[in-house]
Design an enzyme around this catalytic site. Structure first.
Site, PDB file in Angstrom:
ATOM      1  N   CYS A 116      -0.446  -3.380   5.568  1.00 30.48           N
ATOM      2  CA  CYS A 116       0.598  -2.448   5.093  1.00 30.48           C
ATOM      3  C   CYS A 116       1.063  -1.496   6.180  1.00 30.48           C
ATOM      4  O   CYS A 116       2.130  -0.891   6.057  1.00 30.48           O
ATOM      5  CB  CYS A 116       0.085  -1.667   3.894  1.00 30.48           C
ATOM      6  SG  CYS A 116      -0.365  -2.749   2.544  1.00 30.48           S
ATOM      7  N   HIS A 256       4.490   4.440   2.566  1.00 29.93           N
ATOM      8  CA  HIS A 256       4.187   3.078   2.109  1.00 29.93           C
ATOM      9  C   HIS A 256       4.123   3.098   0.577  1.00 29.93           C
ATOM     10  O   HIS A 256       3.540   4.008  -0.013  1.00 29.93           O
ATOM     11  CB  HIS A 256       2.860   2.627   2.706  1.00 29.93           C
ATOM     12  CG  HIS A 256       2.382   1.315   2.158  1.00 29.93           C
ATOM     13  ND1 HIS A 256       3.190   0.204   2.113  1.00 29.93           N
ATOM     14  CD2 HIS A 256       1.187   0.950   1.605  1.00 29.93           C
ATOM     15  CE1 HIS A 256       2.506  -0.789   1.563  1.00 29.93           C
ATOM     16  NE2 HIS A 256       1.300  -0.365   1.251  1.00 29.93           N
ATOM     17  N   ASN A 286       4.639  -3.314  -4.237  1.00 31.08           N
ATOM     18  CA  ASN A 286       4.115  -3.187  -2.873  1.00 31.08           C
ATOM     19  C   ASN A 286       4.461  -4.459  -2.097  1.00 31.08           C
ATOM     20  O   ASN A 286       3.874  -5.508  -2.334  1.00 31.08           O
ATOM     21  CB  ASN A 286       2.599  -2.983  -2.965  1.00 31.08           C
ATOM     22  CG  ASN A 286       1.943  -2.813  -1.609  1.00 31.08           C
ATOM     23  OD1 ASN A 286       2.564  -3.019  -0.568  1.00 31.08           O
ATOM     24  ND2 ASN A 286       0.675  -2.449  -1.622  1.00 31.08           N
TER      25      ASN A 286
HETATM   26  O1  UT7 Z   1      -1.184  -1.467   0.047  1.00 30.82           O
HETATM   27  C1  UT7 Z   1      -2.454  -1.809   0.479  1.00 30.82           C
HETATM   28  C2  UT7 Z   1      -3.476  -0.827   0.087  1.00 30.82           C
HETATM   29  N1  UT7 Z   1      -3.705  -0.903  -1.320  1.00 30.82           N
HETATM   30  C3  UT7 Z   1      -3.671   0.190  -2.060  1.00 30.82           C
HETATM   31  O2  UT7 Z   1      -3.365   1.258  -1.560  1.00 30.82           O
HETATM   32  C4  UT7 Z   1      -4.065   0.052  -3.516  1.00 30.82           C
HETATM   33  C5  UT7 Z   1      -5.029   1.156  -3.879  1.00 30.82           C
HETATM   34  N2  UT7 Z   1      -5.544   1.032  -5.228  1.00 30.82           N
HETATM   35  C6  UT7 Z   1      -4.785   1.254  -6.342  1.00 30.82           C
HETATM   36  O3  UT7 Z   1      -3.591   1.463  -6.250  1.00 30.82           O
HETATM   37  C7  UT7 Z   1      -5.474   1.298  -7.667  1.00 30.82           C
HETATM   38  O4  UT7 Z   1      -6.866   1.332  -7.479  1.00 30.82           O
HETATM   39  C8  UT7 Z   1      -5.116   0.129  -8.619  1.00 30.82           C
HETATM   40  C9  UT7 Z   1      -3.665   0.243  -9.079  1.00 30.82           C
HETATM   41  C10 UT7 Z   1      -5.369  -1.195  -7.949  1.00 30.82           C
HETATM   42  C11 UT7 Z   1      -6.000   0.211  -9.877  1.00 30.82           C
HETATM   43  O5  UT7 Z   1      -5.828   1.466 -10.496  1.00 30.82           O
HETATM   44  P1  UT7 Z   1      -7.092   2.360 -10.854  1.00 30.82           P
HETATM   45  O6  UT7 Z   1      -6.585   3.590 -11.485  1.00 30.82           O
HETATM   46  O7  UT7 Z   1      -7.923   2.522  -9.615  1.00 30.82           O
HETATM   47  O8  UT7 Z   1      -7.816   1.483 -11.924  1.00 30.82           O
HETATM   48  P2  UT7 Z   1      -9.339   1.021 -11.970  1.00 30.82           P
HETATM   49  O9  UT7 Z   1      -9.555  -0.116 -11.054  1.00 30.82           O
HETATM   50  O10 UT7 Z   1     -10.198   2.229 -11.850  1.00 30.82           O
HETATM   51  O11 UT7 Z   1      -9.441   0.495 -13.448  1.00 30.82           O
HETATM   52  C12 UT7 Z   1      -9.367   1.380 -14.585  1.00 30.82           C
HETATM   53  C13 UT7 Z   1      -9.435   0.570 -15.854  1.00 30.82           C
HETATM   54  C14 UT7 Z   1     -10.562  -0.465 -15.870  1.00 30.82           C
HETATM   55  O12 UT7 Z   1     -11.025  -0.579 -17.199  1.00 30.82           O
HETATM   56  P3  UT7 Z   1     -12.380   0.134 -17.657  1.00 30.82           P
HETATM   57  O13 UT7 Z   1     -13.445  -0.421 -16.778  1.00 30.82           O
HETATM   58  O14 UT7 Z   1     -12.145   1.599 -17.446  1.00 30.82           O
HETATM   59  O15 UT7 Z   1     -12.492  -0.259 -19.103  1.00 30.82           O
HETATM   60  C15 UT7 Z   1      -9.863  -1.753 -15.478  1.00 30.82           C
HETATM   61  O16 UT7 Z   1     -10.515  -2.890 -15.968  1.00 30.82           O
HETATM   62  O17 UT7 Z   1      -8.224  -0.178 -16.000  1.00 30.82           O
HETATM   63  C16 UT7 Z   1      -8.527  -1.570 -16.143  1.00 30.82           C
HETATM   64  N3  UT7 Z   1      -7.456  -2.335 -15.524  1.00 30.82           N
HETATM   65  C17 UT7 Z   1      -6.332  -2.660 -16.142  1.00 30.82           C
HETATM   66  N4  UT7 Z   1      -5.887  -2.442 -17.390  1.00 30.82           N
HETATM   67  C18 UT7 Z   1      -4.659  -2.896 -17.727  1.00 30.82           C
HETATM   68  C19 UT7 Z   1      -7.411  -2.802 -14.239  1.00 30.82           C
HETATM   69  N5  UT7 Z   1      -6.237  -3.427 -14.042  1.00 30.82           N
HETATM   70  C20 UT7 Z   1      -5.548  -3.378 -15.202  1.00 30.82           C
HETATM   71  C21 UT7 Z   1      -4.282  -3.839 -15.604  1.00 30.82           C
HETATM   72  N6  UT7 Z   1      -3.880  -3.581 -16.860  1.00 30.82           N
HETATM   73  N7  UT7 Z   1      -3.471  -4.503 -14.776  1.00 30.82           N
END
Ligand code: UT7
Length: 331
Positions: A116, A256, A286
């Site tokens: 990125c 980004h 992204n």
């Molecule tokens: O560009 C390259 C660099 N990449 C980045 O900068 C990405 C950085 N990371 C992120 O943007 C975020 O971590 C994500 C968007 C990937 C995920 O968001 P988050 O707020 O960190 O979610 P999480 O992984 O902590 O998951 C929270 C909850 C989980 O459920 P439980 O365990 O709390 O019951 C996940 O299973 O949300 C669940 N979850 C979803 N629910 C609905 C994960 N993905 C999804 C989804 N839809 N697509």
């Protein structure tokens, strides 16, 4: 002797037509529009659907657009650097293929891989070529066809990424404008959180690696998120400080587009109001190396000569950085 600066003198961009909406993703994986919008800021992304087309096919219209805007022929380009993690093929470089497709017969060209942050790494490299006095016209491309490495059964990654390309032309100027400073960083120990498991020299492609879905993006989202928030905000702030720039001096932040929450944290740290931040993540998601030049492409008409712009990125590697550009023209 007057210092030579590298100014951005034209911008081009391209996104494919197909819109992959949150509603469509709801039918593919267990997710919902509300979750995606509130956690990432994304509503839809563009996807290159046609068989047999790759990143070079996204980049070509972007580069041709900037040549047309600037009134130059591709034969005038001295060098083309392409930032991508989704090259047309492992080799040769996608930059070579782009040059062939547009008829940039006099350019040498190569790819830069910094995920990125690739566009900032390539922009900084191209700037040094111009500043050396050896080259007059350098094209920097940021492109990714992320749909080619995304697993559309993995809800944690497939909601984030999209396809797109942007490109800028760098030209030599003797005014104090253009790409004025860059602060780039990398830390390979972050690779465990964001990588592709197979297809490289450690684990070449086999039937087993394909069946194990090891040719897709692997991301530990929360860990990457934590590093991204800190990395992008810190480096942008450090760049401002070492150039004595205050929030009032800055016309635009070009962040980004990985996650709206990371963008907000960076803007807050810099003391910038939302009106000064370029955000188009809701439309494109992204696009990895494509996000920064696609922002410049969309905002080009609103940019004025002399505007101080900070571009900032964080991504796989880890790689991150920020670049200060003094805009060189009015559209
Ligand atoms: O560009 C390259 C660099 N990449 C980045 O900068 C990405 C950085 N990371 C992120 O943007 C975020 O971590 C994500 C968007 C990937 C995920 O968001 P988050 O707020 O960190 O979610 P999480 O992984 O902590 O998951 C929270 C909850 C989980 O459920 P439980 O365990 O709390 O019951 C996940 O299973 O949300 C669940 N979850 C979803 N629910 C609905 C994960 N993905 C999804 C989804 N839809 N697509």
């Amino acid at each position: 002797m007057q210092k030579i600066n590298a100014a951005i003198t034209a911008v081009g961009g391209y996104v494919p037509e197909y819109r992959l909406t949150n509603a469509e993703l709801e039918k593919m994986v267990d997710t919902n529009d509300e979750w995606i919008k509130s956690r990432t800021g994304i509503s839809e992304r563009r996807i290159l659907k046609e068989e047999g087309k790759g990143s070079s096919d996204l980049a070509v219209p972007a580069v041709l657009e900037l040549c047309k805007k600037r009134g130059i022929s591709p034969e005038e380009i001295d060098c083309l650097i392409c930032a991508t993690v989704t090259p047309d093929m492992v080799f040769p470089a996608t930059a070579n293929i782009i040059c062939d497709k547009i008829g940039a017969l006099n350019a040498f060209s190569f790819d830069v891989m910094a995920a990125c942050s690739g566009f900032l790494y390539a922009l900084t490299t191209g700037t040094a070529f111009i500043e050396s006095g050896r080259y007059k016209k350098v094209v920097i491309v940021g492109v990714d066809k992320m749909s080619s490495i995304v697993d559309y059964s993995d809800r944690t990654t497939c909601i984030i990424f999209g396809d797109g390309a942007g490109a800028v032309l760098l030209e030599a100027v003797d005014e104090n404008i253009g790409v004025l400073d860059s602060l780039l960083k990398s830390d390979g120990s972050g690779s465990k959180f964001l990588h592709m498991k197979a297809g490289g020299s450690i684990k070449p492609s086999t039937v087993e690696t394909v069946l194990a879905k090891e040719h897709f993006v692997y991301q530990e989202g929360q860990a990457v998120f934590k590093f991204a928030v800190k990395g992008m905000a810190d480096v942008s702030f450090e760049l401002m400080q070492r150039n004595n720039l205050t929030a009032d001096d800055i016309a635009w932040l070009v962040p980004h587009q990985a996650n709206l929450r990371i963008i907000d944290a960076t803007a807050n740290r810099m003391g910038l109001p939302k009106e000064k931040v370029m955000i188009n993540i809701e439309k494109y998601g992204n696009t990895t190396a494509g996000t920064l030049p696609l922002c410049l492409w969309e905002w080009e008409k609103r940019l004025k000569k002399g505007d101080n712009i900070i571009l900032a990125a964080f991504g796989g590697g880890f790689t991150w950085g920020a670049t200060w550009v003094k805009w060189a023209y009015n559209s």
